[in-house]
Design a protein around this motif. Structure first.
Motif, mmCIF file in Angstrom:
data_model
loop_
_atom_site.group_PDB
_atom_site.id
_atom_site.type_symbol
_atom_site.label_atom_id
_atom_site.label_comp_id
_atom_site.label_asym_id
_atom_site.label_seq_id
_atom_site.Cartn_x
_atom_site.Cartn_y
_atom_site.Cartn_z
ATOM 1 N N GLU A 237 0.743 -1.122 0.040
ATOM 2 C CA GLU A 237 0.084 0.167 0.053
ATOM 3 C C GLU A 237 0.925 1.235 0.130
ATOM 4 N N ASN A 238 2.240 1.253 0.743
ATOM 5 C CA ASN A 238 2.911 2.420 0.792
ATOM 6 C C ASN A 238 3.728 2.669 -0.578
ATOM 7 N N THR B 83 3.887 4.135 -3.269
ATOM 8 C CA THR B 83 3.101 5.088 -4.315
ATOM 9 C C THR B 83 3.652 5.241 -5.483
ATOM 10 N N GLU B 84 5.219 5.143 -5.771
ATOM 11 C CA GLU B 84 5.786 5.321 -7.160
ATOM 12 C C GLU B 84 5.253 4.227 -7.877
ATOM 13 N N PHE C 48 2.530 2.208 -7.522
ATOM 14 C CA PHE C 48 1.172 2.332 -7.950
ATOM 15 C C PHE C 48 0.794 3.345 -8.924
ATOM 16 N N ASP C 49 1.549 4.373 -8.892
ATOM 17 C CA ASP C 49 1.406 5.473 -10.199
ATOM 18 C C ASP C 49 1.795 4.822 -11.503
#
Length: 526
Positions: A209-210, A212-213, A215-216
């Motif tokens: 979940e953490n 984010t790079e 994820f994007d």
């Protein structure tokens, strides 16, 4: 971005999926390698899946490695993922979904095209899915269902070794592995007839979940429409509090801006499955509405009238009796042949024969036609398809929708420049013929006539189902609707009669016994 590690199971299909995502990542400039991880489901092959403890037996070990940081992303079959996530993990992307339909693979000497699904009577079918078992027995109660485990190639080899007469398998797996099954008879079961597992055919990319790079970056692989539809299916599964061993099928698709969703649920694999079809403008509250329809305390019709004789063992009768609904089945019309000898010369160059009713199939083949070997068969729906099977033929085109305009448009795409014979009722509306391309040659063959019965007794059933425009004319010549009675029209040509009368009616998705059963189950008693 650093080189990523993709976690996957080691089966042929799981490795295909992981390599597919690795290639997709490479296309957006991200380098990755693959790490194989064994799961509980891979290690224990002697038990049925529903006998294994807990949930996530194909995913738990992958998720533990993600949380431990030894892999950066896991690629899953979305249908294997539990609907609740471990804390700290998220689904970052859902790539475009593969077809969700099923393949019934049959040994060629076990094929009987006169039977539904082309399976000989009493055939032994391999599957360990409770959903598949319930739906198979709903369509063919004579079949024997035996457990089948192993990866896709292993299952197919077990069939070739004649451990089974047939096996049921996801089409996506066969396609992704590019497997040659030409030595077997392949019966494709459409999603509207045989409802897939929630999220069948969809992949999920799971990450921390953490991260984010990552994820994007993964949003470039994400397909919003796939996400929109499978989210509904998985929410239905979640609300029923079911794992992947629950006898639950749920399939949602977006068509012309609306959401169409089919659900099948049985108490156990041996129980007759209830089926529901809904069409909605938005997905908001849709899963909740579906689950509420399956509430045992919901008020259902006590009695249903249908303008057709209903066989003792028919799907429709079994579906209604499963809900303790009484059936009043009586035809309001009679049919008679108007051709007793067929001019065989007109058949000489026919490319297609199209049937718009079961009666047209029976009257045509009673004339003992001699058709060219190349001749293909089109039918308006599954009811006509079943009638065609009785004469030893499989339809090359089957209309899926109760909307005759949609069926006509789909058929028209196949027949440019060809000769199509239409055996039909004398008073037929000829809706299909009117939609054909200009260079298609229509051979018109009225072969039977419809005579309306007189002085028809009214029905006091809660729901009235009409199976043709003639039956509507026959019934309402002397009768009116009783207060509170609800109407179902089998297709939109029958529905037009009610439009003219200003009567509201429900329209099943498909103009056959499955579609009618879905429509009755969906009725809200006022």
């Amino acid at each position: 971005m650093k080189k990523l590690t993709i976690g996957t199971r080691g089966s042929d299909l799981a490795l295909w999926q992981a390599n597919h995502i690795k290639d997709e990542l490479a296309a957006i400039g991200i380098d990755a390698e693959i790490k194989i991880i064994k799961t509980q489901g891979d290690k224990i092959l002697n038990l049925r899946l529903d006998k294994l403890e807990g949930k996530g037996f194909f995913t738990k070990e992958l998720e533990e490695e993600l949380l431990g940081g030894t892999i950066d992303l896991a690629v899953h079959c979305l249908k294997d993922l539990p609907t609740t996530h471990p804390a700290g993990l998220t689904i970052a992307a859902l790539p475009p979904r593969e077809e969700a339909s099923e393949y019934l693979l049959i040994l060629k000497d076990c094929v009987d095209v006169t039977q539904k699904l082309s399976l000989k009577k009493g055939a032994m079918v391999g599957t360990s899915s409770n959903r598949r078992k319930a739906q198979l027995l709903g369509l063919r109660p004579d079949l024997e269902i035996e457990d089948l485990r192993g990866n896709v190639p292993t299952r197919i080899q077990k069939l070739r070794d004649e451990d089974y007469d047939a096996i049921l398998i996801a089409k996506a797996g066969v396609k992704r592995l590019n497997l040659d099954v030409t030595d077997l008879h392949v019966e494709e079961l459409e999603t509207t007839e045989f409802i897939p597992a929630p999220a069948q055919g969809a992949l999920a990319i799971q990450i921390r979940e953490n991260d984010t790079e990552l994820f994007d970056a993964l949003q470039k692989l994400h397909d919003p429409e796939t996400a929109e539809t499978v989210t509904v299916e998985r929410k239905v599964l979640n609300l029923f509090e079911g794992g992947c061993h629950m006898p639950l099928g749920c399939y949602c698709k977006k068509e012309n801006g609306k959401f169409e969703i089919w659900t099948s649920k049985a108490e156990t694999a041996d129980h007759f499955p209830e089926r529901l079809f809904l069409r909605a403008e938005s997905t908001e509250g849709l899963a909740e509405k579906i689950v509420e329809k399956f509430n045992k305390d919901r008020k259902k019709p006590a009695k249903v009238f249908i303008s057709r004789e209903i066989g003792e063992h028919s799907y429709f009768r079994r579906a209604l009796e499963n809900n303790d609904i009484e059936i009043e089945g009586r035809s309001l019309i009679r049919t008679f042949p108007i051709v007793t000898v067929l001019d065989q010369f007109i058949l000489k160059h026919v490319d297609w024969v199209f049937f718009s009713s079961r009666n047209s199939v029976e009257y045509f083949f009673n004339l003992k036609p001699v058709l060219p070997k190349k001749t293909k068969f089109g039918v308006v729906g599954r009811g006509s398809e079943d009638a065609l099977r009785k004469f030893g033929h499989i339809a090359d085109f089957v209309g899926e929708s109760g909307d005759i305009t949609e069926v006509a448009e789909d058929f028209a795409k196949l027949v440019a420049g060809q000769q199509i014979l239409f055996p039909r009722a004398q008073d037929s509306l000829q809706s299909i013929q009117k939609s054909l391309p200009a260079d298609a040659k229509v051979i018109d063959l009225p072969i039977y006539e419809t005579v309306i019965e007189e002085d028809i007794d009214r029905s006091y059933a809660d729901v009235l189902i009409f199976t043709s425009p003639s039956n509507v004319d026959a019934y309402f010549a002397n009768n009116l609707l009783e207060p509170g009675q609800q109407v179902i029209a089998i297709g939109n040509s029958t529905g037009k009669k009610f439009d003219e009368m200003g009567v509201k009616y429900a329209l099943p998705y498909s103009p056959d016994e499955i579609g009618l059963a879905e429509a009755v189950f969906g009725i809200e008693m006022r």
